[in-house]
Design a protein around this motif. Structure first.
Motif, PDB file in Angstrom:
ATOM      1  N   UNK A  69      -7.697   6.015  -7.882  1.00 43.39           N
ATOM      2  CA  UNK A  69      -8.042   4.879  -7.029  1.00 43.39           C
ATOM      3  C   UNK A  69      -7.142   3.717  -7.402  1.00 43.39           C
ATOM      4  N   UNK A  70      -7.111   2.689  -6.569  1.00 37.02           N
ATOM      5  CA  UNK A  70      -6.291   1.520  -6.867  1.00 37.02           C
ATOM      6  C   UNK A  70      -6.736   0.889  -8.174  1.00 37.02           C
ATOM      7  N   UNK A 107      -8.243   2.332 -10.585  1.00 35.68           N
ATOM      8  CA  UNK A 107      -7.929   3.251 -11.672  1.00 35.68           C
ATOM      9  C   UNK A 107      -6.485   3.145 -12.121  1.00 35.68           C
ATOM     10  N   UNK A 108      -5.549   3.231 -11.180  1.00 35.27           N
ATOM     11  CA  UNK A 108      -4.128   3.225 -11.550  1.00 35.27           C
ATOM     12  C   UNK A 108      -3.677   1.858 -12.057  1.00 35.27           C
ATOM     13  N   UNK A 109      -4.421   0.801 -11.721  1.00 30.94           N
ATOM     14  CA  UNK A 109      -4.070  -0.540 -12.192  1.00 30.94           C
ATOM     15  C   UNK A 109      -4.942  -0.985 -13.361  1.00 30.94           C
ATOM     16  N   UNK A 110      -5.573  -0.035 -14.025  1.00 26.85           N
ATOM     17  CA  UNK A 110      -6.291  -0.333 -15.250  1.00 26.85           C
ATOM     18  C   UNK A 110      -7.417  -1.332 -15.079  1.00 26.85           C
ATOM     19  N   UNK A 111      -8.114  -1.269 -13.935  1.00 26.87           N
ATOM     20  CA  UNK A 111      -9.217  -2.179 -13.689  1.00 26.87           C
ATOM     21  C   UNK A 111      -8.808  -3.480 -13.017  1.00 26.87           C
ATOM     22  N   UNK A 168      -7.405  -3.835  -9.913  1.00 29.76           N
ATOM     23  CA  UNK A 168      -7.061  -3.515  -8.535  1.00 29.76           C
ATOM     24  C   UNK A 168      -6.849  -4.731  -7.667  1.00 29.76           C
ATOM     25  N   UNK A 169      -7.462  -5.852  -8.048  1.00 27.23           N
ATOM     26  CA  UNK A 169      -7.349  -7.069  -7.235  1.00 27.23           C
ATOM     27  C   UNK A 169      -5.958  -7.695  -7.277  1.00 27.23           C
ATOM     28  N   UNK A 170      -5.070  -7.214  -8.160  1.00 22.42           N
ATOM     29  CA  UNK A 170      -3.717  -7.784  -8.177  1.00 22.42           C
ATOM     30  C   UNK A 170      -2.807  -7.136  -7.150  1.00 22.42           C
ATOM     31  N   UNK A 171      -3.312  -6.137  -6.432  1.00 31.91           N
ATOM     32  CA  UNK A 171      -2.478  -5.461  -5.439  1.00 31.91           C
ATOM     33  C   UNK A 171      -1.894  -6.438  -4.428  1.00 31.91           C
ATOM     34  N   UNK A 172      -2.706  -7.349  -3.915  1.00 31.41           N
ATOM     35  CA  UNK A 172      -2.212  -8.269  -2.880  1.00 31.41           C
ATOM     36  C   UNK A 172      -1.061  -9.138  -3.377  1.00 31.41           C
ATOM     37  N   UNK A 173      -1.192  -9.855  -4.521  1.00 32.54           N
ATOM     38  CA  UNK A 173      -0.037 -10.638  -4.983  1.00 32.54           C
ATOM     39  C   UNK A 173       1.129  -9.764  -5.427  1.00 32.54           C
ATOM     40  N   UNK A 174       0.834  -8.564  -5.932  1.00 33.24           N
ATOM     41  CA  UNK A 174       1.897  -7.648  -6.340  1.00 33.24           C
ATOM     42  C   UNK A 174       2.757  -7.259  -5.151  1.00 33.24           C
ATOM     43  N   UNK A 175       2.123  -6.815  -4.072  1.00 36.20           N
ATOM     44  CA  UNK A 175       2.862  -6.389  -2.888  1.00 36.20           C
ATOM     45  C   UNK A 175       3.586  -7.578  -2.251  1.00 36.20           C
ATOM     46  N   UNK A 176       2.933  -8.709  -2.225  1.00 38.00           N
ATOM     47  CA  UNK A 176       3.557  -9.901  -1.649  1.00 38.00           C
ATOM     48  C   UNK A 176       4.822 -10.271  -2.415  1.00 38.00           C
ATOM     49  N   UNK A 205      -3.329  14.895  -9.720  1.00 35.88           N
ATOM     50  CA  UNK A 205      -4.377  14.397  -8.832  1.00 35.88           C
ATOM     51  C   UNK A 205      -4.019  13.044  -8.233  1.00 35.88           C
ATOM     52  N   UNK A 206      -3.124  12.301  -8.875  1.00 36.95           N
ATOM     53  CA  UNK A 206      -2.608  11.079  -8.253  1.00 36.95           C
ATOM     54  C   UNK A 206      -1.745  11.434  -7.043  1.00 36.95           C
ATOM     55  N   UNK A 207      -0.858  12.398  -7.236  1.00 42.52           N
ATOM     56  CA  UNK A 207       0.054  12.770  -6.148  1.00 42.52           C
ATOM     57  C   UNK A 207      -0.704  13.393  -4.985  1.00 42.52           C
ATOM     58  N   UNK A 208      -1.736  14.162  -5.287  1.00 42.07           N
ATOM     59  CA  UNK A 208      -2.566  14.740  -4.226  1.00 42.07           C
ATOM     60  C   UNK A 208      -3.252  13.646  -3.415  1.00 42.07           C
ATOM     61  N   UNK A 209      -3.728  12.603  -4.115  1.00 45.16           N
ATOM     62  CA  UNK A 209      -4.362  11.480  -3.418  1.00 45.16           C
ATOM     63  C   UNK A 209      -3.349  10.756  -2.534  1.00 45.16           C
ATOM     64  N   UNK A 210      -2.116  10.610  -3.028  1.00 48.33           N
ATOM     65  CA  UNK A 210      -1.068   9.976  -2.237  1.00 48.33           C
ATOM     66  C   UNK A 210      -0.762  10.784  -0.993  1.00 48.33           C
TER      67      UNK A 210
END
Length: 278
Positions: free
Chosen positions: A50-51, A53-57, A59-67, A121-126
């Protein structure tokens, strides 16, 4: 390399060489190196695909990260010095995890994206998210190949990629394999192509994480290894709007030829022992 550092248990090292000798043993002690990589992948095999999971808890930094990544990527794609005029662009997402960066960024700018991830299992999720769900993957912008291969064993097809994106994964490579990976991967770039490396940075030296078998290197440490890899630093930028307790994150644009000009930004100073996105 005469760069001092520490591990996440408080152990101090006088140099990177001292640390690597302890982790990997002597040159003939190959089983320690095998265990280094096996344990690193093993750590992630126990993490939820999950987001968060892969970001070590975090996940809320995804938005500024992608930006932040999008602004950096756009500055490169629009640069005539690196624009090879190719209308069909292809990217490689290294350490792709569940396809977070591909889904939210790369597939919007590249006609094809290949994903490279050693945790099955990460790649399968992707693959489920990017292909089978049918939400993304139109003919003109699609995830094409899914490679379940670790960085240290991967060799790209010659001249396939406009961009090789390396984010939050290169810390799992030893120094020798770091250099070896980039030397091999250079052949995978098209003329005018470049690497984008986005990673946590230590204020000084390095911080070894013994739990997941990874190392957070300083800006100076990265630059020494880039130089050994035969790469040239074209642009560097700090990621903004991350929680203060995290390691600072930098984005590096690297070319295989000497750039005609650079746009290197100054970096802010931060504490050396924050939390870390894994």
């Amino acid at each position: 390399m005469e760069i001092a550092g520490s591990d996440n248990q408080g152990r101090e090292f006088k140099s990177a060489a001292e640390m690597w000798k302890e982790q990997l043993g002597d040159g003939d002690d190959s089983h320690k190196k095998v265990n280094w990589y096996r344990n690193g992948v093993g750590y992630w095999q126990e993490v939820d695909a999950s987001v968060d999971g892969v970001l070590g808890g975090y996940g809320h930094v995804t938005e500024p990260d992608i930006k932040g990544s999008e602004v950096f990527l756009n500055s490169l794609l629009s640069d005539p010095l690196l624009n090879n005029g190719n209308s069909h662009r292809v990217a490689l997402d290294c350490g792709s995890g569940i396809g977070r960066v591909t889904k939210n960024l790369l597939i919007r700018y590249f006609n094809e994206v290949d994903l490279l991830e050693p945790v099955p299992h990460f790649l399968e999720a992707a693959q489920q998210s990017l292909v089978f769900d049918g939400k993304i993957g139109a003919d003109e912008h699609r995830a094409t190949n899914f490679y379940c291969v670790p960085l240290q064993e991967f060799t790209p097809n010659s001249g396939r990629y406009d961009v090789i994106w390396v984010q939050w994964c290169i810390g799992h490579l030893t120094d020798d394999d770091f250099v070896s990976f980039f030397k091999r991967a250079k052949a995978g770039l098209k003329p005018g192509g470049y690497f984008i490396v986005k990673e946590n940075t230590a204020r000084n030296g390095f911080v070894l994480d013994k739990d997941d078998c990874s190392i957070t290197r300083s800006d100076l440490y990265y630059k020494e290894l880039f130089k050994k890899s035969g790469l040239h630093l074209y642009k560097i930028k700090d990621q903004r709007d991350f929680p203060k307790e995290l390691f600072p994150v930098k984005m590096y644009a690297l070319t295989t030829e000497v750039p005609k000009r650079s746009r290197l930004s100054r970096c802010k100073q931060h504490a050396n022992r924050p939390s870390i996105i894994k």
